[in-house]
Design a protein around this motif. Structure first.
Motif, short mmCIF file in Angstrom:
data_model
loop_
_atom_site.label_atom_id
_atom_site.label_comp_id
_atom_site.label_asym_id
_atom_site.label_seq_id
_atom_site.Cartn_x
_atom_site.Cartn_y
_atom_site.Cartn_z
N UNK B 50 -23.53 -52.54 15.61
CA UNK B 50 -24.35 -52.67 16.71
C UNK B 50 -24.30 -53.98 17.20
N UNK B 57 -32.13 -46.79 21.44
CA UNK B 57 -31.74 -45.51 21.09
C UNK B 57 -30.41 -44.91 21.37
N UNK B 60 -27.69 -45.98 18.94
CA UNK B 60 -28.02 -45.08 17.76
C UNK B 60 -27.42 -43.71 17.82
N UNK B 61 -27.70 -42.81 18.89
CA UNK B 61 -27.47 -41.99 19.24
C UNK B 61 -25.87 -41.61 19.18
N UNK B 63 -23.39 -43.65 17.90
CA UNK B 63 -22.94 -43.99 16.67
C UNK B 63 -23.15 -42.41 15.68
N UNK B 64 -24.15 -41.90 15.98
CA UNK B 64 -24.51 -40.79 15.23
C UNK B 64 -23.55 -39.69 15.63
N UNK B 67 -19.78 -40.56 14.51
CA UNK B 67 -19.65 -40.24 13.05
C UNK B 67 -19.63 -39.00 12.64
N UNK B 68 -20.48 -37.92 13.16
CA UNK B 68 -20.54 -36.49 13.14
C UNK B 68 -19.27 -35.99 13.45
N UNK B 71 -16.45 -36.93 10.93
CA UNK B 71 -16.60 -36.18 9.80
C UNK B 71 -16.19 -34.62 9.99
N UNK B 92 -28.99 -47.37 5.90
CA UNK B 92 -29.75 -46.24 5.75
C UNK B 92 -28.89 -44.92 5.20
N UNK B 93 -28.96 -44.03 4.27
CA UNK B 93 -28.42 -43.12 3.92
C UNK B 93 -26.97 -43.54 3.34
N UNK B 97 -24.95 -40.12 2.52
CA UNK B 97 -24.01 -39.63 3.58
C UNK B 97 -22.60 -39.67 3.00
N UNK B 102 -18.92 -40.16 4.67
CA UNK B 102 -19.19 -41.51 5.67
C UNK B 102 -19.75 -42.22 4.36
#
Lengths: 381, 381
Positions: B50, B57, B60-61, B63-64, B67-68, B71, B92-93, B97, B102
């Protein structure tokens, strides 16, 4: 199927200018211990995980720590965003964390699939219904017409129910204000003027509804539609509430039992009532003087250096209320009148409070002279 | 073992008052496509995921989402915090993860275990070395003496190496400024005055060091100690840099090959040089006029309404530089002299720029009169 229902953790909250993180960490250790004892299949957090959209790093660290240890214990964790959480931030890892048995639902989504957990009687469908105000729900579900909080929730629930076989056992996890609920100061209204309330009927198809938002543990319309209440007492009007978690058991047909497990905080939040003389006696209050205290000072006269003195007894004194000081109960006209009559009295108190000393007789006479001349001056005008 | 080395995504960055999120999403689609093509075992992000501690937000969305999908493609993702990231928030996680492949490493920890991935030749140990300034490293490793950036990194690496068998293949992932590296404007120095530099020798025990921080792709002291460079060009002094990702292959003995894969951004970041008359010709610049543009305007005289005119050609014009306006190159004494001689000229230009009209002959005469009288007044004083 046995699960723990909790809500409104408000991690990162400030209460009386104090960061609650250590208190939250302490009580969450108890919650972890409870999980070790009763071995639930899952733990459900019904929103307001954090106290604000951008929680302090310590709060993020604490939540990460608790989730990690619950996963290590084999407890699945299902949580949703409340009105205090950032939907997007809480949603981070929503898919990825499932492999570890962690099921976040932050953002309102029309296609949110139920989380299906199973026991000897078959599957249980958990509908994760994150908090969304009506405009968000309209956007997410492409609804044309205006929505109220009640109809917005109905839209979310209709979509969730569409993914659950009719006769299956199911649990709703939601963050909402059900009509008739008992409100606390620390909740923050969802909207101005009461339009934020929703009907308990919304949840009637579920075996159990695990609700968050209202901080007092309570049933909401039906025995199986419940608020677990918040993790801790976050305002003095919650002082007489019990705090803890619901332990819910589903049998073959639906909810078989529920039981409230109280959790003991590191510091209780209490209101202590008494006259100053009573309060200053070490043995007057038999409970921990280290608690977070609001003193209800019953004296009818001004009390000198009350904060300073009471803080010696209660190091965590947050606030003092004075229910018997009549001036607070008078109208503003009456208050001016009252004030006029007691200038000497009030100034004496003020002087003593500031100097920790009483007026001498000479000072008192001089004060009377000054007040008289001021009053004469005021009348002359 | 084949992995992609990338760094300095700076999700959520503003560049020229523009949110780069869409551009970042676009180029990350390319990176995902590259992963589908070359099928790496892992993707490594060497810090500055970041752009700031609290990203918007949307970042963050994004990057999520990335990553998803990585994976889902079966690509493991290893990432560390850079100096722009919040260590705790990125952490976090970190444990949870891993079940999804991750591997985040945000906070500096003395006991950070290597991530072990295996191929036909055996295990490869990835040391995730999140960015920590010397005070953080001292605290995390309980070091008594003062540390520089170089000795702090040495402490982190010594701890990481202690967990790796001596002859094993290993990869360091770190975010640091290696001495001699080529700097860009958008990096932000780690400290004031150059004390932030570290020796490339720190990484000599590793088969490969995947570095982040410097935005130009480059080797750092050795062929197997490299910066991948940033995901996109984030300043105009990066305009001539290539942006992309390193594709690294480890054989039985260590690094077998590396290859730089350029990624094509949605908008290139370019400097376009020319005289105003040239620039205004639609065919002067054969590349996409939709790019993010800095115009190097070569005219020697003032140009009227330059921004307004150039924006018609370049809707994403960020800035204009004027290398041939001599006044910028003169000393302040020379500048005053120059200014004195050309008041009439400068005012005429200014008038035309503001009114889009030329001075009439009458206005010009009046202006000369005013300037003369002002100059006489100044001399009289």
């Amino acid at each position: 199927m046995r699960f723990i229902h909790t809500a409104d953790w408000h991690l990162g909250k400030l209460f009386g200018q104090r960061h609650m993180t250590e208190d939250q960490a302490y009580v969450l250790e108890e919650l972890l211990a409870l999980c070790r004892d009763v071995r639930p299949d899952a733990l459900v957090i019904a929103g307001d995980v954090y106290d604000r959209a951008i929680p302090p790093p310590e709060a993020v660290e604490l939540f990460n720590n608790i989730l990690t240890r619950l996963a290590e214990q084999g407890v699945k964790v299902l949580f949703i965003a409340g009105n205090h959480d950032s939907a997007v931030r809480l949603h981070f890892g929503a898919q990825l964390l499932r492999a570890s048995g962690i099921y976040p639902a932050g953002t309102v989504r029309a296609d949110e699939a139920p989380v299906v957990l199973s026991d000897e009687f078959g599957p249980v469908y958990f509908s994760l219904i994150p908090y969304g105000d009506p405009p968000h729900v309209r956007a997410a579900f492409s609804v044309e017409e205006a929505l109220s909080f009640d109809t917005a929730l109905a839209v979310q629930i209709a979509a969730a129910r569409a993914q659950i076989p009719p006769s299956a056992r199911s649990v709703a996890v939601a963050h909402a204000f059900v009509i008739g609920g008992q409100v606390s100061e620390s909740e923050h209204a969802l909207s101005v003027g009461g339009s934020d309330q929703v009907s308990a009927e919304n949840f009637s198809a579920y075996s159990y509804a695990a609700l968050g938002h209202l901080h007092a543990p309570q049933r909401a319309g039906a025995e199986n539609v419940r608020y677990s209440g918040s993790l801790l007492k976050y305002s003095f009007d919650e002082a007489r509430q019990k705090k803890g978690a619901e332990f819910v058991e589903l049998g073959a047909e639906g909810m078989a039992s529920h039981m409230f497990y109280p959790l003991t905080p590191r510091h209780d939040v209490r209101i202590v009532s008494g006259l100053m003389d009573e309060l200053m006696r070490e043995d007057f209050d038999p409970l921990s003087h280290d608690d977070y205290i609001c003193v209800e000072l019953l004296d009818t006269d001004a009390v000198l250096a009350a904060h300073e003195k009471l803080r010696r007894i209660y190091p965590n004194l947050f606030t003092i209320t004075r229910p018997n000081i009549n001036v607070n109960r008078l109208s503003s006209t009456e208050r001016s009148y009252e004030r006029g009559k007691s200038d000497l009295h009030l100034f004496s108190d003020f002087f003593a409070e500031v100097t920790s000393d009483e007026l001498t007789e000479a000072e008192r006479r001089e004060l009377v002279r000054v007040i008289d001349s001021l009053e004469q001056g005021a009348r002359a005008e």
